[in-house]
Write an enzyme that holds these catalytic residues in place. Structure first.
Site, short mmCIF file in Angstrom:
data_model
loop_
_atom_site.label_atom_id
_atom_site.label_comp_id
_atom_site.label_asym_id
_atom_site.label_seq_id
_atom_site.Cartn_x
_atom_site.Cartn_y
_atom_site.Cartn_z
N SER A 113 -10.72 -8.77 -7.18
CA SER A 113 -9.32 -8.41 -6.80
C SER A 113 -8.49 -8.87 -7.89
CB SER A 113 -9.14 -8.88 -5.40
OG SER A 113 -9.37 -10.01 -5.35
N ASN A 144 -2.50 -5.13 -6.90
CA ASN A 144 -2.33 -6.76 -6.77
C ASN A 144 -1.55 -7.11 -7.31
OD1 ASN A 144 -3.92 -6.82 -4.01
ND2 ASN A 144 -5.56 -7.83 -5.00
N HIS A 182 -13.13 -2.29 -6.85
CA HIS A 182 -11.96 -2.85 -5.97
C HIS A 182 -11.20 -1.97 -4.40
CE1 HIS A 182 -8.12 -4.98 -5.13
NE2 HIS A 182 -9.36 -5.26 -4.81
N GLU A 205 -9.98 1.26 -6.31
CA GLU A 205 -9.42 1.07 -7.38
C GLU A 205 -11.26 0.49 -8.68
OE1 GLU A 205 -4.86 -1.71 -8.10
OE2 GLU A 205 -7.22 -2.62 -7.61
#
Length: 739
Positions: free
Chosen positions: A443, A514, A464, A476
């Site tokens: 991540s 993130n 991800h 992702e």
């Protein structure tokens, strides 16, 4: 020609939809024009006695009709032209009304997907039959797009099957499986899949014989099975006080779920309430006027916009010049909850999966987690028990690499430590074939640094997933400097097969989601530093439309994980990401969040019980808190996200504003009715956004310094979506329907 009309020697007519240019039949403007002529032909044949019964079917075994053409609806929504919408709805209602008025029995033969306008066409027929394939789905998903079933669906459905069952379909937008459709009275007959067309024609012929022998006109009574409701069901569906109770209860549930942000379900309730007991024509006019109001609303415009982005994101191509390789077998290295979740989603989509870990307990836990998800699907009746058992049987696990070498794609999902990941990736590369794709589920750690230990970095990328894996739709796909296009295409195509949406990003700190979310949560921490009340802050964000507040989200993520991610972002991106004092103090206090039973809130068996009054002391602050101005506090968080998203575009992490919006809606739950983070900024106006960001920079310092891209676009009167448009796969003649 689509559709085509034929009559056989027995007087049985068929209207067959089969668009050769699409995977699914769609009710486009051109198709509706042809259908208009077909129904006129059928009416003439019925009046002169040539036609005695009519079957409406699809030439595509896996699809009846997937809905109306959403491209046309979206164009009207973008224009905000209410009257154009109303007139278009009236034209569709009139056409379906002519089907309902045909003086012969009409039967809709449903195989596969039947949604939106397709379901409304079926409702205009006298009977509906379907096959017994578990993939067949019948529904009215319009509410999910900010509209309502306006070609007669909101009018006819309650009259057919009762108020409660009809609202259950219309207010959720979830399509019904065959078993439910039969139980609630949506279909009259279910025939075996392999005999479907023969049995459907046999059924229509029986109606034609009945009509020809002087049976009940049009076959509209006779053989139809009635839904059994019982006394309580009759009281609620069949009496005025009962219907009032049902509508009042449904309205309360809708407001609780949507907080009033979505007008479509409330309009459905209004049309049903006002149309109940009135002539069909009056109810249809209520539908048309309500549809016009909804299509002209910003919520509908944004939901249709997101639907188109999502469909475009699932079509590809995702990497220029790339070609996807088939993936039949997967392996997952690391059998925790994340690994078990990835394995479950893969097996759900009929992939063989091998899980590997270094501990028996971890492998057993991963298998148990996957099984619990399948059990939940069975309990919700979204999966049959035998299918769940078969799919669970596709997952195996162990402590060695047996079976991993046969995988076409391996996902590494071990602990977020670079040294561990590098060691595992080298081991994996040594056992898989030269064409296998290896992906990391990291991540936050750099994909390129991991690739540096591999002999075949071109076959390596990030993949991800977001947790919980079976619920979160985003993945992702992270492209490293040496990742080749075939690898990206293979991973993205697999993501789509797994029922999710890929967003391709370049390698960089936090990738897309993130990086933005980490900054947002940190800005919430700064508001806590300034004395903001925890519950007030969470309420401000949920009132904006987020699924949960920032403090509650930190509890869900885990304070230790949030601290680690925050430190990683701060190290890579500098002072603007420096963790707030409150969040640092909490991370050092030993609080873990929900998984530890105590974070900002207290938890018992994973359920939130209330604010922990001792949290302020652990933050090193007074328990006397203030409730900030909601609009300014919300802007502090949301416009900080916009400013960071501009930096992400400027850095080339993603290629379009659409990528940002898809990522934030599907990865964080950013309110869909707002269209996405950058759509929201564009709608507010980038000039206004820049003014507010500059004001915050003067108040709180450099972390709000406006991104140069934001400054330029605001001064040029541009928008993010015009400056960074989505690359649309217009060369793909795929469906664009559901409405």
């Amino acid at each position: 020609m689509n559709p085509r009309f034929e009559i056989d020697a027995d007087g049985v007519g068929t209207v067959t939809f089969d668009d050769p240019g699409r995977a699914h039949n769609i009710l486009s403007e051109q198709v509706l024009e042809v259908l208009e002529g077909v129904i006129a032909q059928a009416g003439g044949a019925a009046r002169d006695g040539t036609l005695r019964a009519l079957l409406v079917e699809s030439g595509k075994p896996g699809s009846f009709i997937a809905g109306a053409d959403l491209t046309a609806i979206a164009a009207v929504a973008e224009s905000g032209d209410r009257e154009t919408a109303v007139e278009a709805v009236r034209a569709g209602q009139a056409l379906f009304g002519r089907i309902a008025a045909l003086p012969v029995p009409t039967v809709a033969a449903i195989q596969g997907i039947c949604l939106g306008g397709g379901t409304e066409l079926a409702l205009a027929c006298d009977y509906r039959v379907c096959d017994d394939d578990d993939r067949t789905r019948i529904g009215l998903p319009e509410v999910q797009l900010g509209i309502l079933p306006a070609w007669g669906g909101t009018t006819r459905l309650p009259r057919l099957m009762g108020l409660r069952a009809a609202l259950g379909l219309m207010l959720t937008g979830k399509p019904a499986r065959v078993s439910k459709a039969r139980r609630i009275g949506l279909v009259d007959r279910v025939f075996p899949r392999h005999q479907f067309r023969h049995r459907s024609l046999e059924f229509v012929r029986s109606l034609a014989v009945e009509t020809g022998s002087g049976g009940v006109g049009g076959g509209r009574q006779g053989v139809r099975a009635k839904r059994r409701r019982g006394i309580s069901g009759w009281l609620l569906d069949g009496t005025i006080p009962g219907r009032a109770i049902v509508l009042r209860t449904a309205r309360k549930q809708v407001l609780k779920r949507t907080k009033g942000h979505y007008p479509a379900p409330l309009k459905i309730l209004d049309v049903v309430r006002k149309g109940s007991g009135r002539p069909v024509a009056r109810s249809l006019e209520l539908e048309a006027r309500a549809a016009g109001e909804l299509v002209a609303s910003p919520q509908c415009r944004n939901l249709l916009f997101l639907f188109q982005l999502r469909e475009g994101g699932r079509k590809g191509p995702w990497a220029k010049g790339g070609s996807a390789a088939p993936v039949d077998r997967m392996a997952v290295i690391g059998a925790g909850q994340m690994g078990g979740g990835i394995a479950q989603v893969a097996a759900y989509n009929d992939l063989h999966v091998r899980m590997k870990d270094v501990r028996h307990e971890a492998v057993a836990g991963g298998l148990a987690h996957a099984r619990s998800i399948f059990d939940g699907a069975v309990k919700r009746r979204s999966l049959r028990r035998r299918d769940a058992m078969r799919k669970m049987g596709l997952i195996s696990g162990g402590l060695d690499y047996a079976g991993v070498g046969r995988a076409d794609l391996v996902v590494e999902a071990v602990v977020e430590r670079m040294d561990v990941k590098k060691a595992v990736l080298k081991e994996v590369e040594a056992v898989v074939g030269p064409d296998a794709v290896i992906a990391t589920n990291t991540s936050s750690l750099p994909v390129d640094e991991m690739a540096s230990v591999l002999d075949r970095p071109a076959r390596f990328a990030g993949m991800h997933f977001f947790g919980p894996v079976h619920r979160m739709p985003l993945v992702e796909v992270v492209r490293g400097e040496k990742t080749d296009p075939d690898t990206i295409e293979t991973i993205a195509a697999l993501v789509v097969r797994m029922g999710k949406v890929p967003v391709v990003t370049r390698d960089g700190p936090g990738f897309l989601v993130n990086r933005i979310l980490g900054l947002a949560l940190n800005e919430a921490g700064h508001l806590l530093d300034e004395g903001c009340d925890v519950e007030a802050l969470d309420r401000i964000w949920t009132d904006f439309g987020m699924p949960m507040g920032p403090c509650r989200l930190i509890d869900e993520v885990g304070m230790d994980i949030a601290r680690h991610a925050g430190d990683t972002l701060a190290e890579a991106l500098g002072e603007r990401m420096a963790p707030s004092a409150s969040l640092v103090a909490l991370a050092e206090s030993g609080r873990l969040g929900r998984k530890g039973g105590k974070g900002f809130y207290l938890y018992e068996n994973g359920k939130k019980k209330g604010l922990d009054s001792g949290v302020y002391a652990d933050m090193g602050q007074s328990s006397r808190r203030v409730s900030p101005d909601p609009k300014r506090a919300c802007d502090r968080i949301v416009l900080a996200m916009v400013n960071e998203a501009a930096r992400i575009l400027e850095d080339g992490i993603v290629g379009s504003a659409a990528d940002v919006d898809l990522g934030m809606v599907m990865g964080t739950g950013f309110p869909p009715f707002r269209g996405g983070l950058l759509r929201y900024a564009d709608d507010r106006g980038l000039g206004e956004v820049l003014d507010i960001v500059e004001g915050f920079a003067g108040e709180v310092g450099g972390r709000f310094r406006p991104c140069p891209l934001l400054v330029r676009l605001a001064r040029e009167g541009e928008t993010f979506h015009r400056a960074f448009p989505a690359v649309r796969a217009d060369s793909h003649p795929e469906e664009n329907g559901r409405g």
